[in-house]
Design an enzyme around this catalytic site. Structure first.
Site, short mmCIF file in Angstrom:
data_model
loop_
_atom_site.label_atom_id
_atom_site.label_comp_id
_atom_site.label_asym_id
_atom_site.label_seq_id
_atom_site.Cartn_x
_atom_site.Cartn_y
_atom_site.Cartn_z
N ASP A 199 -4.97 2.55 1.30
CA ASP A 199 -4.21 2.10 0.12
C ASP A 199 -5.15 2.01 -1.09
O ASP A 199 -6.37 2.21 -0.96
CB ASP A 199 -3.56 0.75 0.43
CG ASP A 199 -2.21 0.61 -0.25
OD1 ASP A 199 -1.98 1.31 -1.24
OD2 ASP A 199 -1.40 -0.22 0.22
N PRO A 232 -2.87 8.70 -5.59
CA PRO A 232 -2.04 9.26 -6.67
C PRO A 232 -1.06 8.24 -7.26
O PRO A 232 -0.78 8.27 -8.45
CB PRO A 232 -1.32 10.41 -5.97
CG PRO A 232 -2.28 10.85 -4.91
CD PRO A 232 -2.86 9.57 -4.40
N ASP A 256 6.81 2.33 -4.21
CA ASP A 256 7.09 1.81 -2.87
C ASP A 256 8.59 1.79 -2.63
O ASP A 256 9.34 1.35 -3.50
CB ASP A 256 6.62 0.35 -2.76
CG ASP A 256 5.15 0.24 -2.44
OD1 ASP A 256 4.43 1.24 -2.58
OD2 ASP A 256 4.73 -0.88 -2.08
C1 GLA Z 1 1.24 -1.09 -1.04
C2 GLA Z 1 1.69 0.17 -0.33
C3 GLA Z 1 2.71 -0.18 0.74
C4 GLA Z 1 2.10 -1.16 1.71
C5 GLA Z 1 1.60 -2.39 0.98
C6 GLA Z 1 0.81 -3.33 1.89
O1 GLA Z 1 2.26 -1.67 -1.79
O2 GLA Z 1 2.24 1.09 -1.24
O3 GLA Z 1 3.11 0.99 1.42
O4 GLA Z 1 1.07 -0.55 2.43
O5 GLA Z 1 0.74 -2.03 -0.11
O6 GLA Z 1 0.33 -4.43 1.21
#
Ligand code: GLA
Length: 450
Positions: A199, A232, A256
C-alpha cells in the site's frame, strides 16, 4: 532498527537503494543536512535515482500473473476489526483466514481459479521485533505465526497474500516497510508468502523508487511473490504506467471500493475515461486492479453485483472477492463461479475492454447508458451494455452491430452470456434491441457470420 546498507553487493540497484534510503531518511526524519531542505536538490536526487533504476531494473521477472490473479482479500468486508474478544468470528485473525480458505475449497472457488487468500492491513504487532527489525504477526490474533498459516493455506492448494505499505506506517498505523524493504522482502519469502500487496499511505515523495526496490528484492529472494502495488492511486494516477507495469504484477489505480453502487459506478467511470491510458498498460504479467469484488456483501442489488462482475471481466481486472464466504448468498456464489464470466476475464487477446459509446438517458442528462467491447482470443467479441442510471424505469437500447462498436461487414449472432440465449442475426438493417433494468448490465458474445 533500520537496515544496514549492503556495501559489498555488486547490484547497482542496491546502491540506488542505499541512496534512496539516505535521501528518504532526509525527507522523513528532517534531521539531515541543511542542503537537503532544498526541494530542487531533492528533486534532482530523486530523478538521478529514478534514472539509475530505469537503467538497472529490467522488469519484474517472476513469471506470475500471466492471467489476471483471482482470490479473496480480507479488507473491504472485514476492515480493521481487531476486537477478537467481542467479535471472535469476524476479527482479523488466523482463524478467519483459515475458515475463508476452507470455504474457498469446499465451495469450489479454488477450483474455479480463486487461488490467493490475502490478509490486508492490521495483521501485525504495533512494533517490529526490536532485535531483528522484522515484522511480527499479532501474537494474540495470529498465535501460530504467518509461516504456519502459509503452510495451512498451501496444504489446501491455495496461496497466501500479505500486506505492507511503502510508508513508515500502513494506512491503519501499523509498521510499514519504508527503511525495511530488504528485511521485509526476506521475511515474507521466509514465511512462504505468495503475494504482497504494497500500500502507499504515508509513502511520501519518491515512493516509486521504494516500490521498484521492493520488486527487485522480492525477485532476489528467489520465491515467486505476486507483487501488487498501490502507488498509482496515491500519486493521483500521475505515473508512467509502462514503468508501473514493469515493476508490479498488478496495481491499484482508482478509489477504494466500498459496499455501494455509487463507488462501483465511480470506478466504472474512471475506467471508461481511461485517463492516462492506463488500460493499455495491462497484459500478461501485469494488470490494472480495480479493487475487490463487493459481490455477496450487503450494499449491491443482484443487477449491480452482476454489473461489477461483468465490468471486471471486460477489463481483465484481478478478481478478489471480499465477502464473508460463510454467509454468502447462492446468487453471489453462482455469479463468482460463472465459468463464462471467468473465461472472459482470463482471456487475453491483446487488449482489455474499452468503452466505445455513451448515450445520455435523456438528452443532456448525466445519467448514461454505455457500451463496452473486448476482443477475445477466439476471434469473437464480448459486448457489454451497462445501464448505470439510477432512474427506475428499464431502458431499451436499439443499436446495430456497427453502432455497438463491432467492425465486421456482415451480420452477427449475439449469445447472451448471463441467460444462455442466442439472438440475431443483427446487421445495419436489423438492429439488436435489449431492455436493461436500472443499474444493471447485459453481456453478449458476438459472432460474425461468414
Ligand atoms: C487503503 C487501501 C485498501 C486497504 C486499506 C487498509 O485504503 O486502498 O485497499 O488496503 O488501505 O488500511
Amino acid at each position: 532498527m533500520k537496515e544496514k546498507p549492503l556495501l559489498l553487493s555488486s547490484a547497482p540497484l542496491i546502491y540506488a537503494y542505499m541512496l534512496y534510503f539516505l535521501f528518504s531518511s532526509a525527507f522523513v526524519d528532517i534531521e539531515f543536512s541543511v542542503d537537503m531542505e532544498n526541494k530542487a536538490l531533492q528533486l534532482v536526487c530523486l530523478s538521478v535515482l529514478n534514472m539509475l533504476l530505469l537503467l538497472t531494473v529490467d522488469s519484474l521477472d517472476n513469471g506470475l500473473a500471466l492471467r489476471p490473479p483471482m482470490g479473496w482479500m480480507a479488507w473491504e468486508r472485514f476492515r480493521c476489526n481487531t476486537n477478537c474478544t467481542e467479535d471472535p468470528t469476524n476479527c482479523i485473525s488466523e482463524r478467519l483466514i483459515m475458515q475463508m480458505c476452507d470455504k474457498m475449497v469446499t465451495d469450489g472457488l479454488r477450483d474455479a481459479g480463486y487461488t490467493y487468500i490475502s490478509i490486508d492491513d492490521c495483521w501485525s504487532e504495533r512494533e517490529r521485533d526490536p532485535v531483528s527489525g522484522r515484522l511480527v504477526a499479532d501474537r494474540k490474533r495470529f498465535p501460530s505465526g504467518i509461516k504456519a498459516l502459509a503452510n495451512y493455506v498451501h496444504n489446501q492448494g491455495m496461496k497466501l497474500g500479505i500486506y505492507s505499505d511503502m510508508g513508515t506506517q500502513t494506512c491503519k498505523g501499523y509498521p510499514g516497510s519504508e527503511f525495511y524493504i530488504l528485511t521485509d522482502s526476506k521475511t515474507f519469502a521466509d514465511w512462504g508468502v505468495d503475494m504482497l500487496k504494497m500500500d502507499c499511505c504515508n509513502g511520501g515523495s519518491g515512493m516509486e523508487i521504494g516500490y521498484e526496490t521492493m520488486g527487485y528484492f522480492l525477485n532476489e529472494t528467489g520465491r515467486p511473490v505476486l507483487y501488487s502495488c498501490s502507488y498509482p492511486v496515491c500519486l493521483g494516477g500521475k505515473v508512467n504506467y509502462k514503468q508501473v507495469a514493469r515493476t508490479c504484477n498488478m496495481w491499484r489505480n482508482a478509489v477504494d471500493l466500498t459496499d455501494s453502487w455509487d463507488r462501483v459506478y465511480k470506478v466504472i467511470r474512471i475506467y471508461g475515461d481511461n485517463s492516462g491510458n492506463f488500460l493499455e498498460a495491462a497484459g500478461p504479467g501485469h494488470w490494472n486492479d480495480a479493487d475487490e469484488l463487493m459481490l455477496g456483501d450487503f450494499g449491491l442489488s443482484e443487477g449491480q453485483q452482476t454489473a461489477q462482475m461483468v465490468m471486471w471481466a471486460m477489463w481483465s481486472a484481478p478478481l478478489f472477492i471480499s465477502a464473508d464466504l460463510r454467509h454468502i448468498s447462492a446468487f453471489a456464489r453462482d455469479l463468482l463461479l460463472n465459468k463464462d464470466l471467468i473465461a472472459i476475464n482470463q482471456d487475453w487477446a491483446g487488449s482489455v475492454g474499452h468503452r466505445v459509446w455513451q448515450d445520455p438517458r435523456v438528452p443532456g442528462d448525466d445519467e448514461i447508458i454505455e457500451g463496452w467491447i473486448k476482443p477475445m482470443s477466439n476471434g469473437l467479441t464480448a459486448v457489454a451494455i451497462l445501464n448505470g442510471s439510477t432512474y427506475g424505469e428499464p431502458v431499451t437500447v436499439t443499436k446495430s452491430p456497427h453502432q455497438l462498436g463491432l467492425r465486421g461487414n456482415t451480420s452477427y449472432i449475439f449469445f447472451d452470456v448471463l441467460n444462455s440465449e442466442k439472438y440475431g442475426p443483427y446487421n445495419d438493417t436489423v438492429p439488436m434491441k435489449v431492455r436493461i433494468p436500472a443499474t444493471s448490465v447485459v453481456l453478449f458474445i458476438a459472432t460474425e457470420l461468414q
